[in-house]
Write an enzyme that holds these catalytic residues in place. Structure first.
Site, PDB file in Angstrom:
ATOM      1  N   ASN A 147      38.084  44.250  51.480  1.00  0.00           N
ATOM      2  CA  ASN A 147      38.481  44.769  50.168  1.00  0.00           C
ATOM      3  C   ASN A 147      37.528  44.316  49.058  1.00  0.00           C
ATOM      4  O   ASN A 147      37.869  44.381  47.886  1.00  0.00           O
ATOM      5  CB  ASN A 147      39.940  44.400  49.851  1.00  0.00           C
ATOM      6  CG  ASN A 147      40.198  42.908  49.997  1.00  0.00           C
ATOM      7  OD1 ASN A 147      39.263  42.116  50.047  1.00  0.00           O
ATOM      8  ND2 ASN A 147      41.465  42.525  50.043  1.00  0.00           N
ATOM      9  N   HIS A 333      48.801  40.920  41.725  1.00  0.00           N
ATOM     10  CA  HIS A 333      47.613  40.836  42.598  1.00  0.00           C
ATOM     11  C   HIS A 333      47.478  42.118  43.431  1.00  0.00           C
ATOM     12  O   HIS A 333      48.027  42.229  44.517  1.00  0.00           O
ATOM     13  CB  HIS A 333      47.771  39.613  43.508  1.00  0.00           C
ATOM     14  CG  HIS A 333      46.537  39.240  44.235  1.00  0.00           C
ATOM     15  ND1 HIS A 333      46.355  38.010  44.805  1.00  0.00           N
ATOM     16  CD2 HIS A 333      45.407  39.933  44.514  1.00  0.00           C
ATOM     17  CE1 HIS A 333      45.171  37.955  45.388  1.00  0.00           C
ATOM     18  NE2 HIS A 333      44.579  39.131  45.239  1.00  0.00           N
TER      19      HIS A 333
HETATM   20  P1  NDP Z   1      31.791  36.208  49.609  1.00  0.00           P
HETATM   21  O1  NDP Z   1      31.970  35.161  50.634  1.00  0.00           O
HETATM   22  O2  NDP Z   1      30.920  37.376  49.924  1.00  0.00           O
HETATM   23  O3  NDP Z   1      31.223  35.584  48.269  1.00  0.00           O
HETATM   24  C1  NDP Z   1      31.616  34.376  47.784  1.00  0.00           C
HETATM   25  C2  NDP Z   1      30.440  33.822  46.994  1.00  0.00           C
HETATM   26  O4  NDP Z   1      30.913  32.718  46.248  1.00  0.00           O
HETATM   27  C3  NDP Z   1      29.306  33.346  47.866  1.00  0.00           C
HETATM   28  O5  NDP Z   1      28.133  34.022  47.454  1.00  0.00           O
HETATM   29  C4  NDP Z   1      29.250  31.865  47.533  1.00  0.00           C
HETATM   30  O6  NDP Z   1      27.956  31.450  47.307  1.00  0.00           O
HETATM   31  C5  NDP Z   1      29.851  31.815  46.154  1.00  0.00           C
HETATM   32  N1  NDP Z   1      30.285  30.491  45.760  1.00  0.00           N
HETATM   33  C6  NDP Z   1      31.067  29.618  46.451  1.00  0.00           C
HETATM   34  N2  NDP Z   1      31.243  28.492  45.733  1.00  0.00           N
HETATM   35  C7  NDP Z   1      30.555  28.667  44.580  1.00  0.00           C
HETATM   36  C8  NDP Z   1      30.340  27.848  43.456  1.00  0.00           C
HETATM   37  N3  NDP Z   1      30.846  26.611  43.388  1.00  0.00           N
HETATM   38  N4  NDP Z   1      29.586  28.343  42.431  1.00  0.00           N
HETATM   39  C9  NDP Z   1      29.044  29.576  42.503  1.00  0.00           C
HETATM   40  N5  NDP Z   1      29.207  30.400  43.565  1.00  0.00           N
HETATM   41  C10 NDP Z   1      29.949  29.938  44.591  1.00  0.00           C
HETATM   42  O7  NDP Z   1      33.253  36.705  49.217  1.00  0.00           O
HETATM   43  P2  NDP Z   1      33.728  37.971  48.387  1.00  0.00           P
HETATM   44  O8  NDP Z   1      32.715  38.278  47.350  1.00  0.00           O
HETATM   45  O9  NDP Z   1      34.143  39.065  49.310  1.00  0.00           O
HETATM   46  O10 NDP Z   1      35.058  37.384  47.744  1.00  0.00           O
HETATM   47  C11 NDP Z   1      34.998  36.322  46.814  1.00  0.00           C
HETATM   48  C12 NDP Z   1      36.390  35.830  46.463  1.00  0.00           C
HETATM   49  O11 NDP Z   1      37.095  36.858  45.770  1.00  0.00           O
HETATM   50  C13 NDP Z   1      37.291  35.515  47.678  1.00  0.00           C
HETATM   51  O12 NDP Z   1      37.058  34.233  48.170  1.00  0.00           O
HETATM   52  C14 NDP Z   1      38.661  35.656  47.087  1.00  0.00           C
HETATM   53  O13 NDP Z   1      39.063  34.436  46.483  1.00  0.00           O
HETATM   54  C15 NDP Z   1      38.476  36.706  45.993  1.00  0.00           C
HETATM   55  N6  NDP Z   1      39.053  37.989  46.414  1.00  0.00           N
HETATM   56  C16 NDP Z   1      40.065  38.517  45.665  1.00  0.00           C
HETATM   57  C17 NDP Z   1      40.683  39.679  46.071  1.00  0.00           C
HETATM   58  C18 NDP Z   1      41.762  40.311  45.261  1.00  0.00           C
HETATM   59  O14 NDP Z   1      42.524  41.130  45.786  1.00  0.00           O
HETATM   60  N7  NDP Z   1      41.890  40.000  43.976  1.00  0.00           N
HETATM   61  C19 NDP Z   1      40.320  40.356  47.317  1.00  0.00           C
HETATM   62  C20 NDP Z   1      39.139  39.799  47.949  1.00  0.00           C
HETATM   63  C21 NDP Z   1      38.584  38.626  47.525  1.00  0.00           C
HETATM   64  P3  NDP Z   1      26.979  30.763  48.313  1.00  0.00           P
HETATM   65  O15 NDP Z   1      26.213  31.884  48.846  1.00  0.00           O
HETATM   66  O16 NDP Z   1      26.176  29.936  47.404  1.00  0.00           O
HETATM   67  O17 NDP Z   1      27.827  29.998  49.271  1.00  0.00           O
END
Ligand code: NDP
Length: 400
Positions: A147, A333
């Site tokens: 998603n 949500h």
């Molecule tokens: P991804 O795993 O593709 O992306 C997460 C990113 O967060 C990675 O690039 C990671 O970076 C980065 N990250 C982690 N820790 C930090 C930090 N301290 N500072 C900066 N960047 C950081 O996941 P998605 O993009 O698919 O999803 C992200 C989040 O969105 C999910 O974990 C979830 O919490 C939320 N979400 C919400 C939904 C909703 O329905 N509202 C649905 C889907 C997701 P790095 O490459 O450096 O590790």
């Protein structure tokens, strides 16, 4: 044979749908970048139907019962007398969703003596005490990418909604008014504004790509930098430091996972780095923000608006101040559970269950915890530890 407990949100108050607004979904088979959509051996549901609520059962009952397993589906998840609390004691698999999260705290994991797989039908497993899962050698998996684009679309909608003052303007129409000045006194164009995302993972990057045609200046902060050709293609400015990015931006969007490193990263202190009148959109996790600091910031004008669909805990207590603070564009949500997304995460849940029951490896990109440590996507994007503290407050919610 296994016992599977599945916690889903309630059916619509109008009853489970018998017909739908549209007859089909686009025939997509892969995500941007080439990862394939879920590939279970079969599905027993119609894509585009409501699968994520209790009666939808993620389309799993036939598959599980034909194989001799037991499936318990409930929305009753909070408090010591809940169905979940009762059923988890002998569950082998618990399926939960971020939208109506079954908080798997250390206490609950300790009670669930048979638990081997905690499966998130969606993305984001912060409602599971990952440290406890690591310590107990429980596998935690989620349907990575299912998603992400759904959320990216929601983020763009919320940015436009806030900056252009959409919801209050809509409210004037339903109240019977024609109050143009009231509507536009807080309405701007996004063109030329600076927008920054905390994290440029699947969602963050998709948001940037979608905002590029609006002629906004694009910024990001992430622990890992994107490839130089992507930075160049989109004209991105990378900031090693989050606060430095906040100071440069008119709009900030949070797209990183919740884990101990990111909990409350938006607080009274960090909000001081924002430009006065910035907009903040958070569809990642409610606990990335200090709840009361956000209220103070919108009330003082430090933030011109706050929108998102994520809260802590969930469901949000009826008196949660984000429901009533000024200049908010909140929804429950929902961003990651459109009917389109449900078809993908139901299929992904089925794929993970098939792998688990047949002793085949679960795709690496779906893994958060395995073999007593962070694994796959979990090893890349999370830190070990627990972010479920305070989740018992979800029991304070009473259906409206
Ligand atoms: P991804 O795993 O593709 O992306 C997460 C990113 O967060 C990675 O690039 C990671 O970076 C980065 N990250 C982690 N820790 C930090 C930090 N301290 N500072 C900066 N960047 C950081 O996941 P998605 O993009 O698919 O999803 C992200 C989040 O969105 C999910 O974990 C979830 O919490 C939320 N979400 C919400 C939904 C909703 O329905 N509202 C649905 C889907 C997701 P790095 O490459 O450096 O590790």
């Amino acid at each position: 044979m296994a016992k599977v407990v599945c916690v889903l949100y309630d059916d619509p108050i109008t009853g489970f749908p018998t017909s739908y607004a549209r007859d089909d979904l686009p025939g997509l088979t892969e995500y941007p970048g080439g990862q394939t959509h879920p590939t279970p051996k079969a599905i027993d549901f119609t894509p585009g139907h409501l699968l994520g609520s209790v009666s939808g059962e993620l389309g799993l009952r036939k598959y599980l019962e034909d194989a001799g397993h037991t499936l318990v589906v409930t929305s009753d998840k909070d408090g010591p007398d809940s169905v979940l609390e009762r059923e988890l004691v002998d569950a082998d698999v618990i399926i939960s969703q971020p939208f109506w999260p079954a908080y798997l705290t250390a206490e609950r994991i300790a009670k669930a003596k048979n638990l081997k797989l905690a499966l998130t039908a969606g993305i984001g497993s912060d409602h599971v005490d990952l440290q406890a899962a690591i310590d107990r050698n429980i596998t935690v998996a989620e349907v990575t990418y299912c998603n992400s684009i759904s959320v990216a679309e929601h983020v763009v909608m919320m940015i436009l909604g806030l900056v252009r003052n959409y919801i209050p303007s809509h409210d004037w129409v339903t109240k019977g008014g024609w109050n143009i000045a009231d509507c536009v006194a807080r309405s701007y164009d996004v063109e030329g504004m600076h927008v920054g995302t905390v994290a440029a993972g699947r969602i963050g990057l998709a948001v940037l790509r979608r905002l590029k045609p609006f002629d906004m200046h694009l910024h990001y902060n992430d622990r890992h930098r994107l490839p130089a050709e992507v930075e160049q293609e989109l004209g991105l400015t990378w900031h090693a430091n989050r606060e430095e990015m906040y100071a440069a931006c008119d709009v900030v969007t949070l797209n990183c996972p919740l884990h101990p490193e990111t909990e409350h990263m938006i607080n009274d202190d960090t909000l001081k780095s924002f430009k006065r009148g910035a907009y903040l959109v958070n569809t990642a996790r409610g606990k990335l923000c200090d709840r009361d600091a956000i209220v103070r910031a919108v009330e003082s004008g430090q933030l011109a608006g706050y929108a998102g669909d994520v809260w802590f805990p969930q469901p949000a207590p009826n008196d949660h101040p984000w429901r009533t603070m000024p200049y908010e564009g909140m929804t429950p949500h929902i961003s990651g559970t459109s009917l389109s997304a449900q078809a993908r995460y139901a299929a992904g849940t089925r794929e993970i269950l098939e792998c688990f029951f047949e002793g085949r490896p679960i795709r690496d990109e779906y893994l958060i915890v395995q073999g007593g440590g962070l694994a796959g996507t979990g090893a890349h994007s999370y830190s070990a530890g627990d972010s479920t503290g305070g989740s018992e407050e979800a029991a304070n919610y009473h259906k409206a």
